[in-house]
Design an enzyme around this catalytic site. Structure first.
Site, PDB file in Angstrom:
ATOM      1  N   LYS A  67      54.885  25.284  36.479  1.00 21.54           N
ATOM      2  CA  LYS A  67      53.253  25.735  36.892  1.00 21.54           C
ATOM      3  C   LYS A  67      53.108  26.956  37.371  1.00 21.54           C
ATOM      4  O   LYS A  67      53.934  27.087  38.251  1.00 21.54           O
ATOM      5  CB  LYS A  67      52.706  24.475  37.512  1.00 21.54           C
ATOM      6  CG  LYS A  67      51.501  24.470  38.215  1.00 21.54           C
ATOM      7  CD  LYS A  67      50.534  23.602  37.387  1.00 21.54           C
ATOM      8  CE  LYS A  67      49.203  24.064  37.570  1.00 21.54           C
ATOM      9  NZ  LYS A  67      48.406  25.001  36.743  1.00 21.54           N
ATOM     10  N   LYS A  91      56.641  27.741  46.319  1.00 18.75           N
ATOM     11  CA  LYS A  91      55.297  27.347  46.841  1.00 18.75           C
ATOM     12  C   LYS A  91      55.188  25.712  46.441  1.00 18.75           C
ATOM     13  O   LYS A  91      54.770  25.139  47.232  1.00 18.75           O
ATOM     14  CB  LYS A  91      54.363  28.217  45.965  1.00 18.75           C
ATOM     15  CG  LYS A  91      53.130  28.113  46.681  1.00 18.75           C
ATOM     16  CD  LYS A  91      52.037  28.945  46.095  1.00 18.75           C
ATOM     17  CE  LYS A  91      52.445  30.638  46.172  1.00 18.75           C
ATOM     18  NZ  LYS A  91      51.537  31.430  45.150  1.00 18.75           N
ATOM     19  N   LYS A 103      55.360  31.786  35.744  1.00 18.74           N
ATOM     20  CA  LYS A 103      54.406  32.663  35.832  1.00 18.74           C
ATOM     21  C   LYS A 103      54.377  33.369  34.593  1.00 18.74           C
ATOM     22  O   LYS A 103      55.217  33.748  33.862  1.00 18.74           O
ATOM     23  CB  LYS A 103      54.673  33.903  37.025  1.00 18.74           C
ATOM     24  CG  LYS A 103      53.535  34.353  37.598  1.00 18.74           C
ATOM     25  CD  LYS A 103      52.759  33.650  38.553  1.00 18.74           C
ATOM     26  CE  LYS A 103      51.241  34.430  39.024  1.00 18.74           C
ATOM     27  NZ  LYS A 103      50.781  33.634  40.188  1.00 18.74           N
ATOM     28  N   THR A 187      41.899  28.736  47.172  1.00 20.39           N
ATOM     29  CA  THR A 187      43.093  29.461  47.929  1.00 20.39           C
ATOM     30  C   THR A 187      42.447  30.236  49.069  1.00 20.39           C
ATOM     31  O   THR A 187      43.262  29.963  49.894  1.00 20.39           O
ATOM     32  CB  THR A 187      43.423  30.613  46.698  1.00 20.39           C
ATOM     33  OG1 THR A 187      43.941  30.083  45.580  1.00 20.39           O
ATOM     34  CG2 THR A 187      44.530  31.473  47.339  1.00 20.39           C
ATOM     35  N   ASN A 220      38.212  37.000  44.620  1.00 19.26           N
ATOM     36  CA  ASN A 220      38.235  35.546  44.975  1.00 19.26           C
ATOM     37  C   ASN A 220      38.596  35.429  46.520  1.00 19.26           C
ATOM     38  O   ASN A 220      37.839  34.494  47.129  1.00 19.26           O
ATOM     39  CB  ASN A 220      38.819  34.971  43.845  1.00 19.26           C
ATOM     40  CG  ASN A 220      39.089  33.406  44.061  1.00 19.26           C
ATOM     41  OD1 ASN A 220      39.523  33.009  44.940  1.00 19.26           O
ATOM     42  ND2 ASN A 220      38.616  32.862  42.907  1.00 19.26           N
ATOM     43  N   SER A 362      44.911  23.095  41.527  1.00 19.60           N
ATOM     44  CA  SER A 362      45.328  22.971  40.259  1.00 19.60           C
ATOM     45  C   SER A 362      46.044  21.637  39.828  1.00 19.60           C
ATOM     46  O   SER A 362      45.745  20.983  38.835  1.00 19.60           O
ATOM     47  CB  SER A 362      46.271  23.968  39.763  1.00 19.60           C
ATOM     48  OG  SER A 362      45.449  25.438  39.292  1.00 19.60           O
TER      49      SER A 362
HETATM   50  P1  NAD Z   1      40.730  39.537  42.684  1.00 14.23           P
HETATM   51  O1  NAD Z   1      41.295  40.154  41.459  1.00 14.23           O
HETATM   52  O2  NAD Z   1      39.575  38.752  42.560  1.00 14.23           O
HETATM   53  O3  NAD Z   1      40.729  40.358  44.011  1.00 14.23           O
HETATM   54  C1  NAD Z   1      41.612  41.150  44.278  1.00 14.23           C
HETATM   55  C2  NAD Z   1      40.818  42.279  45.472  1.00 14.23           C
HETATM   56  O4  NAD Z   1      41.847  43.139  46.146  1.00 14.23           O
HETATM   57  C3  NAD Z   1      39.698  43.088  44.848  1.00 14.23           C
HETATM   58  O5  NAD Z   1      38.664  43.173  45.891  1.00 14.23           O
HETATM   59  C4  NAD Z   1      40.272  44.516  44.770  1.00 14.23           C
HETATM   60  O6  NAD Z   1      39.431  45.545  44.739  1.00 14.23           O
HETATM   61  C5  NAD Z   1      41.352  44.228  45.928  1.00 14.23           C
HETATM   62  N1  NAD Z   1      42.478  45.365  45.954  1.00 14.23           N
HETATM   63  C6  NAD Z   1      43.039  45.710  44.880  1.00 14.23           C
HETATM   64  N2  NAD Z   1      43.923  46.739  45.112  1.00 14.23           N
HETATM   65  C7  NAD Z   1      43.836  46.922  46.596  1.00 14.23           C
HETATM   66  C8  NAD Z   1      44.269  48.012  47.421  1.00 14.23           C
HETATM   67  N3  NAD Z   1      45.246  48.838  47.143  1.00 14.23           N
HETATM   68  N4  NAD Z   1      43.667  47.826  48.589  1.00 14.23           N
HETATM   69  C9  NAD Z   1      42.549  47.012  49.225  1.00 14.23           C
HETATM   70  N5  NAD Z   1      42.148  46.410  48.222  1.00 14.23           N
HETATM   71  C10 NAD Z   1      42.712  46.292  46.971  1.00 14.23           C
HETATM   72  O7  NAD Z   1      42.268  38.706  43.270  1.00 14.23           O
HETATM   73  P2  NAD Z   1      42.247  37.165  43.893  1.00 14.23           P
HETATM   74  O8  NAD Z   1      42.363  36.156  42.909  1.00 14.23           O
HETATM   75  O9  NAD Z   1      41.495  37.544  45.065  1.00 14.23           O
HETATM   76  O10 NAD Z   1      43.713  37.477  44.366  1.00 14.23           O
HETATM   77  C11 NAD Z   1      44.273  37.987  45.550  1.00 14.23           C
HETATM   78  C12 NAD Z   1      45.663  38.000  45.968  1.00 14.23           C
HETATM   79  O11 NAD Z   1      45.972  36.650  46.110  1.00 14.23           O
HETATM   80  C13 NAD Z   1      46.729  38.319  44.770  1.00 14.23           C
HETATM   81  O12 NAD Z   1      47.887  38.802  45.453  1.00 14.23           O
HETATM   82  C14 NAD Z   1      47.068  37.135  44.105  1.00 14.23           C
HETATM   83  O13 NAD Z   1      48.379  37.044  43.585  1.00 14.23           O
HETATM   84  C15 NAD Z   1      46.836  36.003  45.317  1.00 14.23           C
HETATM   85  N6  NAD Z   1      46.501  34.773  44.947  1.00 14.23           N
HETATM   86  C16 NAD Z   1      45.654  34.341  44.353  1.00 14.23           C
HETATM   87  C17 NAD Z   1      45.374  32.994  43.934  1.00 14.23           C
HETATM   88  C18 NAD Z   1      43.991  32.484  43.385  1.00 14.23           C
HETATM   89  O14 NAD Z   1      43.897  31.380  43.262  1.00 14.23           O
HETATM   90  N7  NAD Z   1      43.144  33.628  43.270  1.00 14.23           N
HETATM   91  C19 NAD Z   1      46.280  32.104  44.372  1.00 14.23           C
HETATM   92  C20 NAD Z   1      47.387  32.665  44.941  1.00 14.23           C
HETATM   93  C21 NAD Z   1      47.774  33.924  45.096  1.00 14.23           C
END
Ligand code: NAD
Length: 431
Positions: A67, A91, A103, A187, A220, A362
């Site tokens: 997953k 995780k 992944k 998350t 997000n 999920s």
């Molecule tokens: P997203 O694409 O919705 O948002 C990412 C945000 O980070 C955006 O606002 C973007 O502008 C910003 N960003 C990118 N580069 C940057 C930088 N150098 N400095 C500052 N801000 C920056 O992504 P998300 O879903 O919010 O995911 C964010 C992190 O959380 C990722 O590392 C992802 O792997 C992790 N994550 C997300 C989920 C999920 O359910 N969405 C689950 C587990 C982990």
């Protein structure tokens, strides 16, 4: 500076030593079982065919089907997907989910594609990996730059090839296709549950009103936790996205920032590409713009990296003033920075427990789809709270046992479970 994969492998190594694993058992936990690399064609709007490259890394399936999410980004490569797949194994086990870890990733700049081309890439990738995924084999979900709309297309493509509707082949789907109400906020919400548990267990006495917070990433995950904490009275003084950061020591009006962001581009937001905050925030939000370096160095109580990996490293660690770091972005803190910060007394709440709310939700969606029954939002939230609190408590108990970090506690608990499953399956030859 360690790479993300090196940092993950160091944590596996440390936990394996504590558990007294043989070299063979540690290799089985550390090495990915399958690395699938695919190339697939997509007809572009100009009539030309473009070939995209993608991966699905299936890391370990001792505890159940693989997953893990699918990431769309130009920088995606095999090592990044492998590191992310490895953390998914840890995780999922740290949250006691009946899953292994995987992944996926496609090397693509989604912002440069039309909606039709994006759908073509999504469907092409599923067709390319169809044989190795499925509800009892490997269940993908959204990650960076993928969202419920894309999961809907992907589930449809899988179902077309399978010649039957298979709702639980993907999670994070639109609600009408069996998705859950909570997935969008899962998350960030789950991270907040873990943060509160940690603050309570580590004896934080400050009231929310006196606690300052900086959130890096306003997508997000970052926007959700910033909003939830602001609504609970925390002083969210800084937020940042890829274009820059906003800081107001009196606290930002997160609702106003979100409104401004939506206002700046609905289509972009629907496709997870928020407009730059710097340009999106009009006069209604009064704050300063800070650079990425200034942002990490802000004098706050809680720092929440929720954007990309590797931001807290040997070049930035000396500037960090926050007493608590909630690592919501996978691999945001590298190994050397964590060792340094822990020595300074900083509480680091690691990604493998902090950001498990997405995969835990999920899992609930997958169960719901298998049951063929719609759960009430209340029921899902309660189940999610329980999964998150148990994951924290387990990691905390293990960390107390040997005086190690929370990350080590989470890895020891997770690897202990994986090894138990491998032993029960007879993979360890009676070891
Ligand atoms: P997203 O694409 O919705 O948002 C990412 C945000 O980070 C955006 O606002 C973007 O502008 C910003 N960003 C990118 N580069 C940057 C930088 N150098 N400095 C500052 N801000 C920056 O992504 P998300 O879903 O919010 O995911 C964010 C992190 O959380 C990722 O590392 C992802 O792997 C992790 N994550 C997300 C989920 C999920 O359910 N969405 C689950 C587990 C982990």
């Amino acid at each position: 500076m360690s790479t993300f994969l090196e940092t993950v492998r160091e944590s596996i190594d440390e936990a394996s030593r504590t558990l007294g694993l043989s070299e063979g058992a540690e290799m089985l936990v550390a090495e990915p079982k399958n690395i699938i690399e695919v190339s697939f064609p997509v007809r572009m709007d100009d009539g030309n065919t473009r070939v995209f490259k993608g991966w699905r890394v299936q890391h370990n399936d001792a505890l159940g089907p693989y997953k893990g999410g699918i990431r769309f980004a130009p920088s995606v490569d095999r090592d990044e997907v492998t590191a992310l797949a490895t953390t998914m194994t840890i995780k999922n086990a740290a949250h006691a989910l009946p899953y292994g870890g995987a992944k996926g990733g496609v090397q693509v700049a989604p912002r440069e594609l039309s909606t039709r081309e994006l759908e073509g890439v999504s469907r092409g990738y599923v067709a390319a990996i169809f044989k190795v995924i499925g509800p009892d084999i490997d269940v993908p979900a959204p990650d960076v730059n993928t969202n419920p709309t894309i999961m809907g297309w992907m589930m449809d493509e899988y179902s077309k090839i399978a010649q039957r509707t298979v709702p639980n082949s993907f999670t994070g789907k639109p609600i009408v296709l069996g998705g859950t109400h909570l997935r969008e906020e899962a998350t960030g919400y789950g991270g907040y549950v873990i943060l509160r548990e940690a603050l309570r267990e580590y004896g934080n006495e400050k009231s929310p009103e006196d606690t300052t917070v900086a959130v890096q990433g306003f997508g997000n995950v970052g926007a959700t936790i910033a909003r939830l904490m602001a609504h609970d009275g925390y002083k969210v003084v800084a937020i940042a996205d890829a274009e820059g950061g906003l800081y107001d020591e009196g606290g930002l009006d997160i609702d106003a920032v979100e409104k401004a962001q939506v206002h700046a581009g609905t289509i972009e937001k629907n496709r997870c590409y928020p407009k730059a905050l710097k340009t999106a925030v009009p006069k209604e939000v009064d704050c300063k713009v800070v650079s990425p370096e200034e942002f990490l160095a802000l004098p706050v109580d809680i720092l929440i990296p929720a954007a990309i990996e590797g931001v807290i490293n040997e070049h930035t660690m000396n500037d960090i003033k926050a007493g608590t770091i909630l690592e919501l972005a996978n691999g945001a803190i590298d190994g050397s920075a964590e060792r340094y910060l822990t020595k300074q007394g900083t509480l680091v709440i690691p990604d493998v427990i902090a950001n498990g709310g997405g995969v835990a939700t999920s899992y609930l969606e997958w169960v719901e789809n298998r049951e063929g029954r719609r759960w009430q939002e209340k029921e899902t939230r309660k189940a999610l709270d329980d999964l998150m609190k148990t994951a924290f408590q387990t990691a905390f108990e293990y960390s107390k046992k040997d005086g190690g970090s929370l990350r080590k506690g989470a890895y020891v608990a997770a690897i202990g479970r994986i090894v138990e499953a491998m032993r029960a399956r007879g993979w360890l030859n009676g070891e």
